[in-house]
Write a protein that holds these residues in place. Structure first.
Motif, PDB file in Angstrom:
ATOM      1  N   ASP A  21       0.833  -1.204   0.000  1.00 42.10           N
ATOM      2  CA  ASP A  21       0.000   0.000   0.000  1.00 42.10           C
ATOM      3  C   ASP A  21       0.869   1.257   0.000  1.00 42.10           C
ATOM      4  OD1 ASP A  21       0.944  -0.422   2.574  1.00 42.10           O
ATOM      5  OD2 ASP A  21      -0.883   0.281   3.543  1.00 42.10           O
ATOM      6  N   LYS A  22       2.168   1.070  -0.168  1.00 42.46           N
ATOM      7  CA  LYS A  22       3.091   2.201  -0.175  1.00 42.46           C
ATOM      8  C   LYS A  22       3.662   2.411  -1.580  1.00 42.46           C
ATOM      9  CE  LYS A  22       4.280   1.530   4.649  1.00 42.46           C
ATOM     10  NZ  LYS A  22       3.006   0.950   4.921  1.00 42.46           N
ATOM     11  N   LYS A  23       3.356   3.567  -2.164  1.00 43.02           N
ATOM     12  CA  LYS A  23       3.768   3.858  -3.534  1.00 43.02           C
ATOM     13  C   LYS A  23       5.286   3.849  -3.684  1.00 43.02           C
ATOM     14  CE  LYS A  23       3.139   7.120  -7.291  1.00 43.02           C
ATOM     15  NZ  LYS A  23       2.557   8.363  -7.747  1.00 43.02           N
ATOM     16  N   ASP A  24       6.006   4.454  -2.734  1.00 41.20           N
ATOM     17  CA  ASP A  24       7.466   4.525  -2.847  1.00 41.20           C
ATOM     18  C   ASP A  24       8.105   3.142  -2.797  1.00 41.20           C
ATOM     19  OD1 ASP A  24       6.680   4.423  -0.134  1.00 41.20           O
ATOM     20  OD2 ASP A  24       8.562   5.318   0.543  1.00 41.20           O
ATOM     21  N   VAL A  25       7.552   2.252  -1.993  1.00 37.52           N
ATOM     22  CA  VAL A  25       8.059   0.882  -1.921  1.00 37.52           C
ATOM     23  C   VAL A  25       7.797   0.168  -3.248  1.00 37.52           C
ATOM     24  CG1 VAL A  25       7.804  -1.362  -0.776  1.00 37.52           C
ATOM     25  CG2 VAL A  25       7.814   0.740   0.578  1.00 37.52           C
ATOM     26  N   ALA A  26       6.605   0.330  -3.795  1.00 34.93           N
ATOM     27  CA  ALA A  26       6.266  -0.292  -5.075  1.00 34.93           C
ATOM     28  C   ALA A  26       7.199   0.198  -6.180  1.00 34.93           C
ATOM     29  CB  ALA A  26       4.817   0.001  -5.438  1.00 34.93           C
ATOM     30  N   GLU A  27       7.493   1.498  -6.178  1.00 31.41           N
ATOM     31  CA  GLU A  27       8.378   2.054  -7.201  1.00 31.41           C
ATOM     32  C   GLU A  27       9.783   1.469  -7.093  1.00 31.41           C
ATOM     33  OE1 GLU A  27       7.851   6.234  -6.474  1.00 31.41           O
ATOM     34  OE2 GLU A  27       6.155   6.364  -7.866  1.00 31.41           O
ATOM     35  N   LYS A  28      10.289   1.323  -5.874  1.00 31.77           N
ATOM     36  CA  LYS A  28      11.626   0.742  -5.672  1.00 31.77           C
ATOM     37  C   LYS A  28      11.664  -0.718  -6.109  1.00 31.77           C
ATOM     38  CE  LYS A  28      14.243   3.929  -3.886  1.00 31.77           C
ATOM     39  NZ  LYS A  28      15.375   4.454  -4.604  1.00 31.77           N
ATOM     40  N   VAL A  29      10.629  -1.478  -5.738  1.00 34.13           N
ATOM     41  CA  VAL A  29      10.568  -2.890  -6.123  1.00 34.13           C
ATOM     42  C   VAL A  29      10.485  -3.007  -7.638  1.00 34.13           C
ATOM     43  CG1 VAL A  29       9.147  -4.993  -6.029  1.00 34.13           C
ATOM     44  CG2 VAL A  29       9.610  -3.690  -3.940  1.00 34.13           C
ATOM     45  N   ALA A  30       9.678  -2.164  -8.276  1.00 35.29           N
ATOM     46  CA  ALA A  30       9.548  -2.193  -9.732  1.00 35.29           C
ATOM     47  C   ALA A  30      10.886  -1.879 -10.395  1.00 35.29           C
ATOM     48  CB  ALA A  30       8.481  -1.199 -10.186  1.00 35.29           C
ATOM     49  N   GLU A  31      11.595  -0.900  -9.860  1.00 34.05           N
ATOM     50  CA  GLU A  31      12.902  -0.525 -10.417  1.00 34.05           C
ATOM     51  C   GLU A  31      13.887  -1.684 -10.293  1.00 34.05           C
ATOM     52  OE1 GLU A  31      16.499   2.451  -9.168  1.00 34.05           O
ATOM     53  OE2 GLU A  31      14.450   3.189  -8.894  1.00 34.05           O
ATOM     54  N   LYS A  32      13.929  -2.297  -9.117  1.00 36.93           N
ATOM     55  CA  LYS A  32      14.839  -3.427  -8.898  1.00 36.93           C
ATOM     56  C   LYS A  32      14.461  -4.610  -9.787  1.00 36.93           C
ATOM     57  CE  LYS A  32      17.372  -1.765  -5.531  1.00 36.93           C
ATOM     58  NZ  LYS A  32      18.780  -1.494  -5.658  1.00 36.93           N
ATOM     59  N   ALA A  33      13.163  -4.871  -9.939  1.00 32.77           N
ATOM     60  CA  ALA A  33      12.710  -5.979 -10.776  1.00 32.77           C
ATOM     61  C   ALA A  33      13.087  -5.736 -12.226  1.00 32.77           C
ATOM     62  CB  ALA A  33      11.196  -6.165 -10.639  1.00 32.77           C
ATOM     63  N   SER A  34      12.924  -4.503 -12.694  1.00 30.14           N
ATOM     64  CA  SER A  34      13.286  -4.167 -14.069  1.00 30.14           C
ATOM     65  C   SER A  34      14.775  -4.341 -14.284  1.00 30.14           C
ATOM     66  CB  SER A  34      12.879  -2.732 -14.398  1.00 30.14           C
ATOM     67  OG  SER A  34      11.479  -2.603 -14.353  1.00 30.14           O
ATOM     68  N   ASN A  35      15.575  -3.872 -13.325  1.00 29.36           N
ATOM     69  CA  ASN A  35      17.024  -4.016 -13.433  1.00 29.36           C
ATOM     70  C   ASN A  35      17.435  -5.478 -13.437  1.00 29.36           C
ATOM     71  OD1 ASN A  35      17.309  -1.244 -13.486  1.00 29.36           O
ATOM     72  ND2 ASN A  35      17.849  -1.079 -11.339  1.00 29.36           N
ATOM     73  N   ALA A  36      16.814  -6.284 -12.579  1.00 26.84           N
ATOM     74  CA  ALA A  36      17.131  -7.712 -12.505  1.00 26.84           C
ATOM     75  C   ALA A  36      16.771  -8.396 -13.813  1.00 26.84           C
ATOM     76  CB  ALA A  36      16.391  -8.364 -11.340  1.00 26.84           C
ATOM     77  N   PHE A  37      15.615  -8.046 -14.388  1.00 24.51           N
ATOM     78  CA  PHE A  37      15.207  -8.643 -15.665  1.00 24.51           C
ATOM     79  C   PHE A  37      16.195  -8.262 -16.756  1.00 24.51           C
ATOM     80  CE2 PHE A  37      13.112  -8.271 -19.779  1.00 24.51           C
ATOM     81  CZ  PHE A  37      12.677  -9.572 -19.951  1.00 24.51           C
ATOM     82  N   GLU A  38      16.569  -6.987 -16.783  1.00 25.94           N
ATOM     83  CA  GLU A  38      17.510  -6.514 -17.801  1.00 25.94           C
ATOM     84  C   GLU A  38      18.856  -7.232 -17.670  1.00 25.94           C
ATOM     85  OE1 GLU A  38      19.823  -2.396 -18.904  1.00 25.94           O
ATOM     86  OE2 GLU A  38      17.794  -2.247 -18.107  1.00 25.94           O
ATOM     87  N   GLU A  39      19.335  -7.383 -16.445  1.00 24.20           N
ATOM     88  CA  GLU A  39      20.606  -8.076 -16.222  1.00 24.20           C
ATOM     89  C   GLU A  39      20.530  -9.530 -16.687  1.00 24.20           C
ATOM     90  OE1 GLU A  39      21.710  -7.606 -12.115  1.00 24.20           O
ATOM     91  OE2 GLU A  39      21.709  -5.411 -12.294  1.00 24.20           O
ATOM     92  N   GLU A  40      19.452 -10.215 -16.349  1.00 20.23           N
ATOM     93  CA  GLU A  40      19.289 -11.607 -16.767  1.00 20.23           C
ATOM     94  C   GLU A  40      19.176 -11.712 -18.290  1.00 20.23           C
ATOM     95  OE1 GLU A  40      19.531 -14.596 -15.191  1.00 20.23           O
ATOM     96  OE2 GLU A  40      20.280 -13.300 -13.601  1.00 20.23           O
ATOM     97  N   PHE A  41      18.438 -10.782 -18.893  1.00 19.88           N
ATOM     98  CA  PHE A  41      18.300 -10.770 -20.345  1.00 19.88           C
ATOM     99  C   PHE A  41      19.668 -10.602 -20.998  1.00 19.88           C
ATOM    100  CE2 PHE A  41      17.833  -8.292 -24.294  1.00 19.88           C
ATOM    101  CZ  PHE A  41      17.104  -9.195 -25.032  1.00 19.88           C
ATOM    102  N   LEU A  42      20.449  -9.644 -20.504  1.00 15.09           N
ATOM    103  CA  LEU A  42      21.766  -9.399 -21.088  1.00 15.09           C
ATOM    104  C   LEU A  42      22.705 -10.586 -20.888  1.00 15.09           C
ATOM    105  CD1 LEU A  42      22.252  -5.642 -20.154  1.00 15.09           C
ATOM    106  CD2 LEU A  42      21.701  -6.606 -22.402  1.00 15.09           C
TER     107      LEU A  42
END
Length: 86
Positions: free
Chosen positions: A39-60
């Motif tokens: 229910d916390k927007k800032d937490v969701a944004e951080k998790v989304a950023e980390k998830a995107s970075n992790a996906f990008e790293e795995e893709f690369l």
């Protein structure tokens, strides 16, 4: 409790009742294999950023492992895009 696995049943429409979030706006972050809910927007944004970075790293890493060059990726993507458009 942090780290605790919670089991909830969904109803016929796929809804989950989590009483801790009753009457609150919640944020769902798609992690590919599941969702992160808060229910916390800032937490969701951080998790989304980390998830995107992790996906990008795995893709690369995968691209590097199969020895595909960026030009080949561009060709494949362009081919798929033009195929979808027509």
């Amino acid at each position: 409790m942090i780290g605790q696995i919670l089991i909830r049943n969904t109803d016929e429409k796929g809804r989950i009742v989590i009483s801790e979030f009753k009457k609150k706006e919640v944020y769902l972050v798609d992690l590919g294999s599941g969702y992160f809910i808060t229910d916390k927007k800032d937490v969701a944004e951080k998790v989304a950023e980390k998830a995107s970075n992790a996906f990008e790293e795995e893709f690369l890493k995968t691209v590097e492992e199969i020895s595909i060059v960026p030009e080949e990726i561009d060709q494949i993507v362009n081919k798929e895009i033009s195929r979808k458009v027509t």
